[in-house]
Structure formats: C-alpha cells, structure tokens
Write a protein that holds these residues in place. Structure first.
Motif, mmCIF file in Angstrom:
data_model
loop_
_atom_site.group_PDB
_atom_site.id
_atom_site.type_symbol
_atom_site.label_atom_id
_atom_site.label_comp_id
_atom_site.label_asym_id
_atom_site.label_seq_id
_atom_site.Cartn_x
_atom_site.Cartn_y
_atom_site.Cartn_z
ATOM 1 N N LEU A 358 0.809 -1.232 0.000
ATOM 2 C CA LEU A 358 0.000 0.000 0.000
ATOM 3 C C LEU A 358 0.838 1.276 0.000
ATOM 4 N N LEU A 359 0.286 2.263 -0.713
ATOM 5 C CA LEU A 359 0.850 3.613 -0.734
ATOM 6 C C LEU A 359 -0.319 4.571 -0.527
ATOM 7 N N VAL A 360 -0.072 5.685 0.148
ATOM 8 C CA VAL A 360 -1.178 6.633 0.359
ATOM 9 C C VAL A 360 -0.768 8.018 -0.126
ATOM 10 N N ASN A 361 -1.804 8.799 -0.509
ATOM 11 C CA ASN A 361 -1.516 10.190 -0.873
ATOM 12 C C ASN A 361 -1.901 11.095 0.293
ATOM 13 N N GLY A 362 -1.826 12.400 0.095
ATOM 14 C CA GLY A 362 -2.098 13.370 1.161
ATOM 15 C C GLY A 362 -3.509 13.261 1.713
ATOM 16 N N ARG A 363 -4.460 12.767 0.882
ATOM 17 C CA ARG A 363 -5.858 12.668 1.342
ATOM 18 C C ARG A 363 -6.181 11.282 1.877
ATOM 19 N N ARG A 364 -5.141 10.520 2.148
ATOM 20 C CA ARG A 364 -5.241 9.172 2.733
ATOM 21 C C ARG A 364 -5.936 8.182 1.789
ATOM 22 N N THR A 365 -5.950 8.452 0.494
ATOM 23 C CA THR A 365 -6.479 7.462 -0.457
ATOM 24 C C THR A 365 -5.393 6.397 -0.659
ATOM 25 N N ILE A 366 -5.839 5.148 -0.682
ATOM 26 C CA ILE A 366 -4.854 4.050 -0.743
ATOM 27 C C ILE A 366 -4.665 3.583 -2.187
ATOM 28 N N PHE A 367 -3.400 3.430 -2.554
ATOM 29 C CA PHE A 367 -3.057 2.969 -3.911
ATOM 30 C C PHE A 367 -2.134 1.750 -3.830
ATOM 31 N N HIS A 368 -2.023 1.077 -4.937
ATOM 32 C CA HIS A 368 -1.023 -0.001 -5.070
ATOM 33 C C HIS A 368 -0.748 -0.211 -6.551
ATOM 34 N N CYS A 369 0.260 -1.012 -6.879
ATOM 35 C CA CYS A 369 0.538 -1.319 -8.284
ATOM 36 C C CYS A 369 1.061 -2.749 -8.371
ATOM 37 N N ASP A 370 1.044 -3.307 -9.578
ATOM 38 C CA ASP A 370 1.447 -4.711 -9.760
ATOM 39 C C ASP A 370 2.884 -4.937 -9.307
ATOM 40 N N CYS A 371 3.778 -4.063 -9.771
ATOM 41 C CA CYS A 371 5.201 -4.273 -9.478
ATOM 42 C C CYS A 371 5.455 -4.125 -7.965
ATOM 43 N N GLY A 372 4.792 -3.150 -7.351
ATOM 44 C CA GLY A 372 4.954 -2.956 -5.905
ATOM 45 C C GLY A 372 4.445 -4.151 -5.113
ATOM 46 N N ASP A 373 3.270 -4.675 -5.514
ATOM 47 C CA ASP A 373 2.678 -5.817 -4.797
ATOM 48 C C ASP A 373 3.570 -7.048 -4.914
ATOM 49 N N ARG A 374 4.112 -7.254 -6.106
ATOM 50 C CA ARG A 374 4.891 -8.476 -6.345
ATOM 51 C C ARG A 374 6.278 -8.395 -5.712
ATOM 52 N N PHE A 375 6.919 -7.231 -5.822
ATOM 53 C CA PHE A 375 8.309 -7.152 -5.341
ATOM 54 C C PHE A 375 8.455 -6.324 -4.065
ATOM 55 N N ARG A 376 7.300 -5.962 -3.452
ATOM 56 C CA ARG A 376 7.254 -5.277 -2.156
ATOM 57 C C ARG A 376 8.142 -4.036 -2.138
ATOM 58 N N TRP A 377 7.865 -3.126 -3.043
ATOM 59 C CA TRP A 377 8.624 -1.875 -3.098
ATOM 60 C C TRP A 377 7.789 -0.800 -3.780
ATOM 61 N N LYS A 378 8.332 0.416 -3.755
ATOM 62 C CA LYS A 378 7.633 1.504 -4.430
ATOM 63 C C LYS A 378 8.411 1.884 -5.692
ATOM 64 N N PRO A 379 7.906 1.484 -6.872
ATOM 65 C CA PRO A 379 8.633 1.837 -8.099
ATOM 66 C C PRO A 379 8.621 3.350 -8.320
ATOM 67 N N GLU A 380 9.639 3.809 -9.038
ATOM 68 C CA GLU A 380 9.763 5.260 -9.276
ATOM 69 C C GLU A 380 8.878 5.706 -10.437
ATOM 70 N N HIS A 381 7.620 5.321 -10.391
ATOM 71 C CA HIS A 381 6.696 5.731 -11.453
ATOM 72 C C HIS A 381 6.373 7.219 -11.289
ATOM 73 N N ARG A 382 6.138 7.884 -12.417
ATOM 74 C CA ARG A 382 5.847 9.327 -12.365
ATOM 75 C C ARG A 382 4.666 9.624 -11.452
ATOM 76 N N ALA A 383 3.640 8.762 -11.508
ATOM 77 C CA ALA A 383 2.435 9.004 -10.703
ATOM 78 C C ALA A 383 2.609 8.592 -9.242
ATOM 79 N N ASN A 384 3.745 8.012 -8.907
ATOM 80 C CA ASN A 384 3.996 7.561 -7.532
ATOM 81 C C ASN A 384 4.683 8.618 -6.677
ATOM 82 N N GLN A 385 5.105 9.702 -7.334
ATOM 83 C CA GLN A 385 6.007 10.652 -6.655
ATOM 84 C C GLN A 385 5.433 11.213 -5.362
ATOM 85 N N ARG A 386 4.112 11.467 -5.334
ATOM 86 C CA ARG A 386 3.523 12.066 -4.127
ATOM 87 C C ARG A 386 2.958 11.011 -3.188
#
Ligand code: SF4
Length: 391
Positions: A358-386
């Motif tokens: 899980l990743l959250v933004n400033g409004r506490r909305t929860i996000f995730h992505c395939d690569c993050g879920d599989r390899f347990r990390w936060k990829p440096e995707h442009r939309a992941n920056q915040r």
C-alpha cells in the motif's frame, strides 16, 4: 632464408611440418546460426529469402521443467526482468488485436476498408433521408406544443449522436482509403541485413498477401508462443507483422526480440523462410523491416534462455529479478502505475491474489501497483512521486 629456418628449427626443436600454417576449419557451435550463399539450384522462394540459414533445429528444445514463454513475456523481460516475470505470472498472452483507434474498423485489409467506406457513405445518406422525413412528419403531426418540443428534442439528439459517429467513421475510413490510393510499391530486399523503411499498402502492391493468424503460434518443442498482428506471404517467404504504439520510428531491443520470436514461430510452424519481420508505427501505415540476422536470433535465444531460468528461479524463491539500475525506467511503466486499492482488483500471481503493497496520498487514499505488490517496493513511477508508505 633456408639457413635462417634451419637455425630457428634447431633453436626451438621444431620439425618442418610445424612451420606450415595449419588449415582453419570453420567453427560451428551447436547454437550458432550459419551463413550460406544461395546456390544456383535454389528455388525462386529460396533465392528471394535471406541467405542466412535459419536452422530452427539449431535452437535446443526446452526441458521438461521449463515454462512456456510468450513473445510478450520475452519482450517485457528484455525491457525489464521484473516486467517479464510479472507478465509471465499474470499469464498474459499476446493481445488479440492492437488497433490504435476506432478498433472496430478494418485497418489492414484493402477490400474490407473499401467495403466499410461504402457502408459509411450509405449510412450518411440514410441519416440525411431520416432528417428530411423527420422534419416532414413533425410538421404534419397534430401534437400539442409541449409534446411537439419533446419529440423534436429527442429526435434531434438521437440524430445528432448517430450522425456524429457516422461522420467520424466516414472521415477515418476516408483517410485509410487515401493511404491505399497514395501507396507506392515497396518491396524490401530480403538479403539486406539492415532495416528498410516500408509502407503497409506498398507491401500489398508489391505482391505480399496479408492474413490474420488463426490462433496463437506455438513451438511446442521450444515452449514458445506468440501471435503477430498479421502475416504477410510472398513466394516462399512468410513475414510476421507487429504494431507498436510509438510513432517516432525508434525501435527498441524489446521490439526486436519480440518480432524475431515471431520469425522463429512462423518458421517453426509453417516451415517457410522468414528473412525479416515488419514493425508498423502507431496510428500510421509506415513501418520498418527487422532483419532476421544471426545476431538478432542469437540475442533472441539468449533472452529466451535467461527468461526461462529467471522464471524457474523466481518460482522456487531462489532468486528474484533485481530493480532496474536506472530508476527512470519505471517512470512510464504500466506495471508501476498506481491504482486505487480495491478487493476486486488485486495483483494476480499464478492465479492467486497478492497482498497489496500500500501507498497513500495526502488525502489518505490508498493505492497499489502490480510491481509494488509483487516485489514489495515503491517503483519510481511518475504518478507515484507524491505517494508514500502509510505510517
Ligand atoms: S515498474 Fe520498474 S521495476 Fe517494475 S516492471 Fe516496471 S520498469 Fe520494471
């Protein structure tokens, strides 16, 4: 000179035979692809085809434990090993069709485009007739004002909706028809070992016949599958055609590996020569040939071996693919694009859902992505920056 040689032999204890240059016999390891000049007895098809002897049997068969790999997985692995593993684990196969726009309209076949264009003109004609008839009917119907206005509003909205769609279709098909009319014959030289620019309809004018593969092409012995968008046939040559979204004409290593895998598949399944593949660019009919050279085939085969090993190691938990050395690779990668977390949209690994990373933004909305879920990390995707990990 004779004296000098005798002195040399004496000093080095050599016999006269040792001074003769040894005959060089050609080295031909099992997995190399040999070059052959075409002989005078070759058939027309063989002469048209590349002089490279692409011996399908030169590629060793897959082992019993080896997974079946798709051309898409191979291409993704060439781009990023993690992307290859994700693609394989999701059992992603080559998409059925890859149309850049208006996907229901014919794109490749001349006759189908002409036929669809004729239908679109016919449709516009009947819409015009419907407009006139509607006006006449409305003018003679004895309706109260409110009902009259309501009927007029509904009729006009529906008419505008259908007419707009018909006009867009007619215009798009008109453009494709114009491309057919403007095409100049383009017959790439199958013996050239460098890419050559091509035009889809120029190829058809040069006598290539296009067909859509009936299903996924399979080389059961090498456990490789893939599906080109179209297959072109001329003489004894079979040419796979692939389309990429990029329009700038740049071919990347993953594109080359994918189309060379397609070349292998058509040769293995149809037994014909495939001297090159064709890549078409984005929403255009322009493209380029990718020669099926020794170097390209060796690269394809080495990637096939590497992806098989990585899949097996990753499945056994022995080794996982590392994160890319250059983080910017993740910036536009669809596997790293965050999406809102939901129970119905989990990342799937071998048909099993994974726990989201899980990743959250400033409004506490929860996000995730395939690569993050599989390899347990936060990829440096442009939309992941915040986004950040929840505390
Ligand atoms: S997000 Fe990055 S690491 Fe993950 S698959 Fe894409 S490029 Fe590879």
């Amino acid at each position: 000179m004779r004296k000098h040689l005798s002195l040399l032999m004496e000093q080095n204890r050599l016999s006269p035979a040792d001074l003769v240059e040894p005959q060089r016999s050609p080295v031909k390891p099992a997995n190399r692809f040999s070059l052959q000049e075409s002989s005078a007895t070759d058939s027309t098809a063989s002469r048209l085809a590349n002089r490279i002897d692409r011996n399908v049997a030169a590629i060793p068969e897959a082992g019993t434990d080896d997974p079946t790999v798709s051309a898409t997985t191979l291409a993704e692995y060439t781009f990023c090993p993690r992307a290859g593993i994700l693609t394989h684990e999701k059992s992603y196969s080559d998409p059925e069709e890859e149309m850049p726009s208006l996907s229901l309209l014919p794109w490749y076949e001349k006759d189908a485009i002409e036929e669809a264009y004729g239908r679109s003109v016919y449709e516009l004609f009947w819409l015009l007739v419907a407009f006139v008839v509607g006006l006449v009917v409305l003018s003679i119907l004895p309706l109260p004002n409110l009902a009259y206005l309501l009927l007029m509003f509904v009729g006009a909205t529906a008419w505008l909706h259908f007419t707009r769609n018909a006009l867009v279709t007619w215009r798009e098909l008109g453009k494709r028809r114009l491309s057919i009319r403007m095409a100049v014959q383009r017959d790439p030289n199958p013996n050239k070992l460098v890419p050559q620019p091509v035009d889809w309809f120029g190829l058809l004018l040069a006598g290539y016949e296009a067909r859509r593969p009936e299903g996924v092409l399979r080389d059961e012995k090498r456990k490789l599958v893939g599906k080109p968008r179209r297959i072109l046939q001329k003489g004894g040559m079979t040419i796979p055609v692939h389309r990429i979204n990029k329009t700038d004409g740049k071919i990347l290593p993953q594109h080359v590996v994918r189309v060379i895998a397609h070349c292998h598949l058509v040769e293995a399944t149809e037994g014909t020569h495939c001297p090159f593949a064709i890549i078409l660019f984005g929403n255009t009919y322009k493209g380029i040939t990718v020669p099926n050279t020794v170097g390209n085939r060796e690269h394809f085969y080495s990637m096939l071996e590497r992806v098989r090993k990585m899949i097996n190691d990753s499945k056994d938990g022995e080794r996982q693919p590392p994160a890319p050395a250059v983080a910017s690779m993740c910036q536009e990668c669809p596997h790293g694009r965050p999406r809102p977390a939901s129970e119905a949209d989990k990342t799937i690994r071998y048909n099993e859902p994974l726990d989201p990373y899980l990743l959250v933004n400033g409004r506490r909305t929860i996000f995730h992505c395939d690569c993050g879920d599989r390899f347990r990390w936060k990829p440096e995707h442009r939309a992941n920056q915040r986004l950040r990990r929840p505390s």
